[in-house]
Design a protein around this motif. Structure first.
Motif, PDB file in Angstrom:
ATOM      1  N   GLY A 176       0.798  -1.219   0.000  1.00  0.00           N
ATOM      2  CA  GLY A 176       0.000   0.000   0.000  1.00  0.00           C
ATOM      3  C   GLY A 176       0.830   1.268   0.000  1.00  0.00           C
ATOM      4  O   GLY A 176       0.344   2.334   0.382  1.00  0.00           O
ATOM      5  N   ILE A 177       2.086   1.165  -0.433  1.00  0.00           N
ATOM      6  CA  ILE A 177       2.934   2.353  -0.594  1.00  0.00           C
ATOM      7  C   ILE A 177       2.902   2.703  -2.075  1.00  0.00           C
ATOM      8  O   ILE A 177       3.493   2.001  -2.905  1.00  0.00           O
ATOM      9  N   LEU A 178       2.194   3.767  -2.409  1.00  0.00           N
ATOM     10  CA  LEU A 178       1.907   4.078  -3.804  1.00  0.00           C
ATOM     11  C   LEU A 178       2.654   5.323  -4.262  1.00  0.00           C
ATOM     12  O   LEU A 178       2.847   6.261  -3.493  1.00  0.00           O
ATOM     13  N   GLY A 179       3.068   5.288  -5.522  1.00  0.00           N
ATOM     14  CA  GLY A 179       3.695   6.457  -6.126  1.00  0.00           C
ATOM     15  C   GLY A 179       5.203   6.415  -6.152  1.00  0.00           C
ATOM     16  O   GLY A 179       5.828   7.330  -6.702  1.00  0.00           O
ATOM     17  N   GLY A 180       5.812   5.379  -5.573  1.00  0.00           N
ATOM     18  CA  GLY A 180       7.263   5.333  -5.623  1.00  0.00           C
ATOM     19  C   GLY A 180       7.865   4.444  -4.565  1.00  0.00           C
ATOM     20  O   GLY A 180       7.206   3.588  -3.968  1.00  0.00           O
ATOM     21  N   LEU A 181       9.133   4.681  -4.320  1.00  0.00           N
ATOM     22  CA  LEU A 181       9.928   3.863  -3.415  1.00  0.00           C
ATOM     23  C   LEU A 181       9.784   4.298  -1.963  1.00  0.00           C
ATOM     24  O   LEU A 181       9.269   5.376  -1.670  1.00  0.00           O
ATOM     25  N   SER A 182      10.274   3.453  -1.068  1.00  0.00           N
ATOM     26  CA  SER A 182      10.465   3.819   0.328  1.00  0.00           C
ATOM     27  C   SER A 182      11.920   4.214   0.533  1.00  0.00           C
ATOM     28  O   SER A 182      12.817   3.678  -0.116  1.00  0.00           O
ATOM     29  N   VAL A 183      12.131   5.150   1.444  1.00  0.00           N
ATOM     30  CA  VAL A 183      13.488   5.527   1.845  1.00  0.00           C
ATOM     31  C   VAL A 183      13.798   4.720   3.094  1.00  0.00           C
ATOM     32  O   VAL A 183      13.192   4.925   4.142  1.00  0.00           O
ATOM     33  N   LEU A 184      14.738   3.777   2.950  1.00  0.00           N
ATOM     34  CA  LEU A 184      14.931   2.722   3.938  1.00  0.00           C
ATOM     35  C   LEU A 184      16.320   2.769   4.555  1.00  0.00           C
ATOM     36  O   LEU A 184      17.203   3.481   4.096  1.00  0.00           O
ATOM     37  N   GLY A 185      16.480   1.907   5.564  1.00  0.00           N
ATOM     38  CA  GLY A 185      17.791   1.665   6.150  1.00  0.00           C
ATOM     39  C   GLY A 185      17.785   1.879   7.641  1.00  0.00           C
ATOM     40  O   GLY A 185      17.280   2.893   8.121  1.00  0.00           O
ATOM     41  N   THR A 186      18.327   0.908   8.377  1.00  0.00           N
ATOM     42  CA  THR A 186      18.434   1.048   9.823  1.00  0.00           C
ATOM     43  C   THR A 186      19.871   1.304  10.268  1.00  0.00           C
ATOM     44  O   THR A 186      20.092   1.847  11.337  1.00  0.00           O
ATOM     45  N   THR A 187      20.845   0.930   9.427  1.00  0.00           N
ATOM     46  CA  THR A 187      22.247   1.169   9.762  1.00  0.00           C
ATOM     47  C   THR A 187      22.913   2.129   8.786  1.00  0.00           C
ATOM     48  O   THR A 187      23.995   2.640   9.071  1.00  0.00           O
ATOM     49  N   GLY A 188      22.272   2.354   7.636  1.00  0.00           N
ATOM     50  CA  GLY A 188      22.877   3.176   6.591  1.00  0.00           C
ATOM     51  C   GLY A 188      23.730   2.388   5.629  1.00  0.00           C
ATOM     52  O   GLY A 188      24.109   2.894   4.583  1.00  0.00           O
ATOM     53  N   VAL A 189      24.024   1.126   5.971  1.00  0.00           N
ATOM     54  CA  VAL A 189      24.936   0.312   5.167  1.00  0.00           C
ATOM     55  C   VAL A 189      24.166  -0.808   4.490  1.00  0.00           C
ATOM     56  O   VAL A 189      23.344  -1.478   5.122  1.00  0.00           O
ATOM     57  N   VAL A 190      24.421  -1.020   3.204  1.00  0.00           N
ATOM     58  CA  VAL A 190      23.873  -2.161   2.476  1.00  0.00           C
ATOM     59  C   VAL A 190      24.904  -3.280   2.522  1.00  0.00           C
ATOM     60  O   VAL A 190      26.030  -3.124   2.044  1.00  0.00           O
ATOM     61  N   VAL A 191      24.526  -4.405   3.131  1.00  0.00           N
ATOM     62  CA  VAL A 191      25.413  -5.566   3.181  1.00  0.00           C
ATOM     63  C   VAL A 191      25.118  -6.437   1.966  1.00  0.00           C
ATOM     64  O   VAL A 191      23.969  -6.849   1.766  1.00  0.00           O
ATOM     65  N   PRO A 192      26.095  -6.713   1.102  1.00  0.00           N
ATOM     66  CA  PRO A 192      25.821  -7.492  -0.107  1.00  0.00           C
ATOM     67  C   PRO A 192      25.144  -8.814   0.184  1.00  0.00           C
ATOM     68  O   PRO A 192      25.561  -9.559   1.064  1.00  0.00           O
ATOM     69  N   TYR A 193      24.084  -9.064  -0.558  1.00  0.00           N
ATOM     70  CA  TYR A 193      23.321 -10.310  -0.474  1.00  0.00           C
ATOM     71  C   TYR A 193      22.766 -10.543   0.930  1.00  0.00           C
ATOM     72  O   TYR A 193      22.586 -11.665   1.362  1.00  0.00           O
ATOM     73  N   SER A 194      22.475  -9.447   1.642  1.00  0.00           N
ATOM     74  CA  SER A 194      21.894  -9.562   2.972  1.00  0.00           C
ATOM     75  C   SER A 194      20.449 -10.031   2.868  1.00  0.00           C
ATOM     76  O   SER A 194      19.732  -9.684   1.933  1.00  0.00           O
ATOM     77  N   CYS A 195      20.010 -10.801   3.851  1.00  0.00           N
ATOM     78  CA  CYS A 195      18.627 -11.264   3.912  1.00  0.00           C
ATOM     79  C   CYS A 195      17.716 -10.253   4.607  1.00  0.00           C
ATOM     80  O   CYS A 195      16.501 -10.407   4.594  1.00  0.00           O
ATOM     81  N   SER A 196      18.305  -9.251   5.222  1.00  0.00           N
ATOM     82  CA  SER A 196      17.531  -8.417   6.146  1.00  0.00           C
ATOM     83  C   SER A 196      16.411  -7.653   5.462  1.00  0.00           C
ATOM     84  O   SER A 196      15.315  -7.528   6.015  1.00  0.00           O
TER      85      SER A 196
END
Length: 371
Positions: A176-196
Motif C-alpha cells: 500500500g505504498i503508492l507512487g514510488g519507493l520507500s526511503v529505507l535503512g536502519t544502519t545506513g549500510v547495504v550488506v551485499p546479499y543480505s537477507c535483512s
C-alpha cells in the motif's frame, strides 16, 4: 567492534564483496548538503555524515541547486556489490525554511511513495521515509543549524528519479505504498546479499495484513505458488507474503504476531526441505534430502525398490514422479511433515496451518489438512 559487526566484516573480507549505502543514508547526505547550502550559500562536496553505528562516509554530490529560498542536493546511490534495484538511482532532497516551531516536516517528492494502508511504522498519508532515515535526517539538520545559525525548522522533500517505475519491482504496491519507493535503512549500510531487507518486507506484509483485518494469509515461495493459493482460496494480494526461501522468517514473525490461519505454499523440493527441518530454503544453505524422502516414501507404502529409486533420484521432483507413478502419495506426506514442522516453530501460537506443494507448472502435487 561488536560480534555481529565483526562477523559481517569478516564475511565481506572473505567474499571480496563491497558494501554500499542505503537510500536513507543517501537522503541524509543530500539533506545535509542542501540545508548547509540554504544557510551558508555553499554546498559541501563531498558531504560527510555519521551513521547510526558511527561510520562517517563521504558522498559526492550529483545535483546542486540553490534558488528562490530552496536548496536541492542529489546523491547517486551506490549499493556496493548487492543486486539492489535502487543501485544507481539519484536521490534528490530539497530543503526550505519553515517558521520557528515547525520542526522537520517530510514531504514525498517524485519517485517516493505515500503510505495508504495501516500496519506500517508510518501513519497513512505520510511519505514513505522510514523512521530511522527520518531520525538521521533530523539529527543532521540540527547539526547544520547549530553550525550555521539556523532554527532547524525545515520542510524536507525527498525524491528518487524514476522511483515510481523502480518501485514496481519491490513490495511497495502490495504494502500500500503508492507512487514510488520507500526511503529505507536502519544502519545506513547495504550488506551485499543480505537477507535483512527481504525479511523486513515479510514482517511489514504481516503487519499490513493484520491491520487490514485479514484472518488468512499465505507464505509463498514464488509467483507460481501465489497463483495457486489465489485460485484455491481467493486470497487478495494484501494477504500474500512473498516468502521466497525465508520460511523461518514467516513462521517466527507470525508466532509473535498471530494470524488465525497461515497457508504455506511452494515448490515440492523447497517444501521438502521445510519438512526435513530446514527454515532457510535457499539452495546454497540447504539441500533436498533424498534419504529423508525415501523414509517418507516407505511410510506411504513404497517397497524397498522404490525407496532406493527415491534415494538415488537426481532431484526432488524426480523422486516425486517416481512415487506418483506407483501410487505413493509422497507430495501429501511432504506437505503434512512441513505443516508439522511449521507448527513446531509456532510453539503453540493460535495459528492454524496448512501446506500446499506445487510443481513447476503450478499443479498441486501435495497438500495437508488444516491443523
Amino acid at each position: 567492534m561488536s560480534e555481529a559487526k565483526g562477523g559481517r566484516a569478516a564475511q565481506l573480507k572473505h567474499t571480496g564483496l563491497r558494501p554500499g549505502w542505503t537510500t536513507g543514508a543517501c537522503a541524509t547526505a543530500a539533506a545535509t548538503a542542501a540545508y548547509t547550502a540554504l544557510l551558508s550559500g555553499d554546498f559541501p562536496d563531498p558531504v560527510t555524515i555519521t551513521l547510526p553505528r558511527g561510520q562517517t562516509p563521504a558522498f559526492a554530490l550529483a545535483v546542486e541547486e540553490l534558488a528562490d529560498g530552496r536548496a536541492t542536493a542529489g546523491v547517486v546511490k551506490d549499493a556496493g556489490d548487492d543486486p539492489d534495484v535502487t543501485h544507481g538511482a539519484l536521490v534528490r532532497v530539497s530543503v526550505r525554511a519553515l517558521p520557528p516551531g515547525f520542526g522537520v516536516v517530510f514531504r514525498a517528492g517524485p519517485g517516493v511513495g505515500t503510505v495508504t494502508l495501516p500496519g506500517l511504522p508510518l501513519e497513512v498519508g505520510e511519505p514513505a521515509v522510514n523512521p530511522v532515515p527520518r531520525r538521521m535526517i533530523g539529527e543532521h539538520i540540527a547539526r547544520v543549524a547549530a553550525a550555521h545559525g539556523g532554527s532547524g525548522d525545515v520542510e524536507v522533500t525527498v525524491g528518487v528519479d524514476d522511483g515510481e517505475e523502480i518501485a514496481r519491482s519491490t513490495w511497495n504496491p502490495r504494502l500500500g505504498i503508492l507512487g514510488g519507493l520507500s526511503v529505507l535503512g536502519t544502519t545506513g549500510v547495504v550488506v551485499p546479499y543480505s537477507c535483512s531487507a527481504w525479511i523486513d518486507s515479510i514482517r511489514r506484509g504481516v503487519d499490513v495484513a493484520l491491520a487490514a483485518g485479514r484472518t488468512h494469509v499465505a507464505g509463498c515461495t514464488g509467483s507460481t505458488s501465489e497463483k495457486t493459493v489465489v485460485a484455491e482460496y481467493g486470497l487478495p494480494e494484501i494477504a500474500l507474503l512473498d516468502m521466497g526461501d525465508f520460511a523461518g522468517a514467516v513462521l517466527k514473525y507470525v508466532r509473535r504476531h498471530p494470524v488465525a490461519r497461515l497457508t504455506v505454499c511452494g515448490g515440492f523440493a523447497k517444501l521438502s526441505k521445510l519438512a526435513a527441518g530446514h527454515l532457510d530454503l535457499h539452495s546454497g544453505r540447504s539441500q533436498v534430502d533424498k534419504a529423508y524422502l525415501a523414509r517418507l516414501a516407505r511410510q506411504g507404502g513404497a517397497d524397498e525398490a522404490l525407496a532406493a529409486e527415491v534415494a538415488a533420484a537426481n532431484t526432488g521432483l524426480a523422486a516425486l514422479r517416481s512415487c506418483q507413478a506407483r501410487g505413493v502419495p509422497l507430495g501429501d506426506l511432504v506437505a503434512v511433515a512441513a505443516r508439522d514442522q511449521a507448527l513446531s516453530v509456532l510453539r503453540g501460537a493460535p495459528v492454524a496451518v496448512d501446506v500446499i506443494c506445487v510443481d513447476r507448472a503450478g499443479t498441486v502435487v501435495g497438500r495437508s489438512s488444516v491443523r
